[in-house]
Design a protein around this motif. Structure first.
Motif, short mmCIF file in Angstrom:
data_model
loop_
_atom_site.label_atom_id
_atom_site.label_comp_id
_atom_site.label_asym_id
_atom_site.label_seq_id
_atom_site.Cartn_x
_atom_site.Cartn_y
_atom_site.Cartn_z
N PRO A 164 -24.40 -39.31 -50.30
CA PRO A 164 -23.85 -40.66 -50.09
C PRO A 164 -22.62 -40.64 -49.18
O PRO A 164 -22.06 -39.57 -48.91
CB PRO A 164 -23.45 -41.08 -51.50
CG PRO A 164 -23.06 -39.78 -52.16
CD PRO A 164 -24.04 -38.77 -51.62
N LEU A 165 -22.22 -41.83 -48.73
CA LEU A 165 -20.98 -41.93 -47.98
C LEU A 165 -19.82 -41.58 -48.90
O LEU A 165 -19.82 -41.95 -50.08
CB LEU A 165 -20.80 -43.34 -47.44
CG LEU A 165 -21.87 -43.82 -46.43
CD1 LEU A 165 -21.61 -45.27 -46.05
CD2 LEU A 165 -21.88 -42.93 -45.20
N VAL A 166 -18.84 -40.85 -48.38
CA VAL A 166 -17.70 -40.43 -49.20
C VAL A 166 -16.40 -40.74 -48.48
O VAL A 166 -16.36 -40.93 -47.26
CB VAL A 166 -17.77 -38.92 -49.53
CG1 VAL A 166 -18.95 -38.62 -50.42
CG2 VAL A 166 -17.82 -38.08 -48.24
N LYS A 167 -15.33 -40.76 -49.26
CA LYS A 167 -14.00 -40.93 -48.71
C LYS A 167 -13.28 -39.59 -48.68
O LYS A 167 -13.60 -38.69 -49.45
CB LYS A 167 -13.20 -41.93 -49.54
CG LYS A 167 -13.70 -43.36 -49.46
CD LYS A 167 -12.79 -44.30 -50.23
CE LYS A 167 -13.25 -45.75 -50.09
NZ LYS A 167 -12.35 -46.69 -50.82
N SER A 168 -12.32 -39.49 -47.78
CA SER A 168 -11.51 -38.28 -47.73
C SER A 168 -10.38 -38.39 -48.74
O SER A 168 -10.38 -39.26 -49.61
CB SER A 168 -10.97 -38.07 -46.31
OG SER A 168 -10.36 -36.79 -46.19
#
Length: 306
Positions: A164-168
């Motif tokens: 999935p899309l992830v955040k840093s």
């Protein structure tokens, strides 16, 4: 402009980023490594299948390359079990990081603990603390999932994304915001260089950064569809996939490499004893040359025009 006076962020994965961090280790906390965490092969892949976690292998590689090879810590974290049983093929450093990850509340805490054990002063950060995989799309729409599968593609994917899309993490963004030099590569184009750029807040931080960005080409052709691309084709692919071109200059060992997009510095970087590796002293000289040439070239865009 001298490297030792700069705040530097190096981004990538695998052995390439580890080599850059090892080369610039004299920078200590003026240097930050941001590491791809999408690997799904070998020991790392087996641990990820066991339970959901980030890929620890590239992080372990980067941490140990910042430690003297002869230390107990280096030997411990690089030890690999042989045999055909459950431990066979596993790297002890990966197992330690994986175990710490089960105990600590977040991966960054595990990494900080290992940095303390190994006495590593340079911050080494995961691109994200959330597990994610690479997803590559063929031009006609079919897709492949996972680093191993991406590198085995017969043609370049049209698009690459994280699933999935992830955040840093804030530490990565702060390091980029404070950087004066950003280094991409060397390493596998699709599976080491690109994954951190697919994390949207990392890409946005680079886009607004005033830092110069240097891309280091590999010395030998990589085993992936990216091997067939020219330099400008790689740069165009980056621009199409993340929405802008972050690169100001490129360092290439191959004198035949040219670009209509960015400044190219040709420099012999080959290690005489290990010709497929970058020589540390030559790499430092090449980076210094590239930064000085970028600063002198009035044709180059500045960060505010990205």
């Amino acid at each position: 402009m001298q490297l030792k006076k700069l705040n530097i962020v190096a981004i990538g994965g695998g052995h390439g980023l580890g080599k850059v961090l090892s080369t610039l280790s004299f920078m200590q906390d003026q240097l930050t490594g941001i590491v791809a965490t999408t690997d799904n092969g070998g020991s790392t892949g087996r641990l990820r299948k066991r339970s959901s976690s980030i890929a620890w292998g590239d992080l372990r590689n980067c941490l140990t390359q910042l430690v003297d090879d002869n230390t107990v810590g280096s030997k411990l974290f690089n030890f690999r079990f042989d045999g055909q049983d459950e431990l066979g093929g596993h790297n002890l450093g990966n197992l330690i990081l994986y175990g710490l990850g089960q105990i600590q509340s977040r991966p960054l805490d595990s990494i900080k603990m290992v940095r303390t054990i190994l006495k590593v002063k340079t911050p080494v950060l995961p691109m994200s603390e959330s597990p994610t995989d690479l997803m590559a799309f063929y031009p006609e729409g079919r897709c492949r999932v996972g680093e191993l599968s991406v590198d085995e593609m017969p043609i370049m994917p049209k698009n690459l994304m994280l699933a999935p899309l992830v955040k840093s993490i804030s530490q990565c963004i702060d390091a980029i915001d404070n950087a004066e030099l950003i280094i991409l590569g060397p390493g596998s184009f699709l599976t080491s260089v690109i994954p951190p750029l697919l994390v949207r807040d990392i890409a946005n931080a680079i886009r607004r950064s005033n830092a110069r960005c240097v891309f280091i080409e590999n010395i030998v052709p990589e085993q992936s569809p990216a091997a067939a691309l020219s330099l400008d084709e790689k740069l165009t692919w980056i621009e199409e996939n993340i929405g802008f071109l972050p690169v100001d200059g490129v360092i290439s060992h191959d004198k035949n490499v040219q670009s209509e997009k960015v400044k190219v510095i040709h420099h012999d970087m080959r290690d005489e004893e290990m010709p497929h590796h970058h020589d540390k002293a030559k790499l430092i000289e090449a980076l210094s040359r590239c930064i000085n040439e970028i600063e002198k070239d009035p044709r180059l865009k500045i960060a505010s025009t990205r």
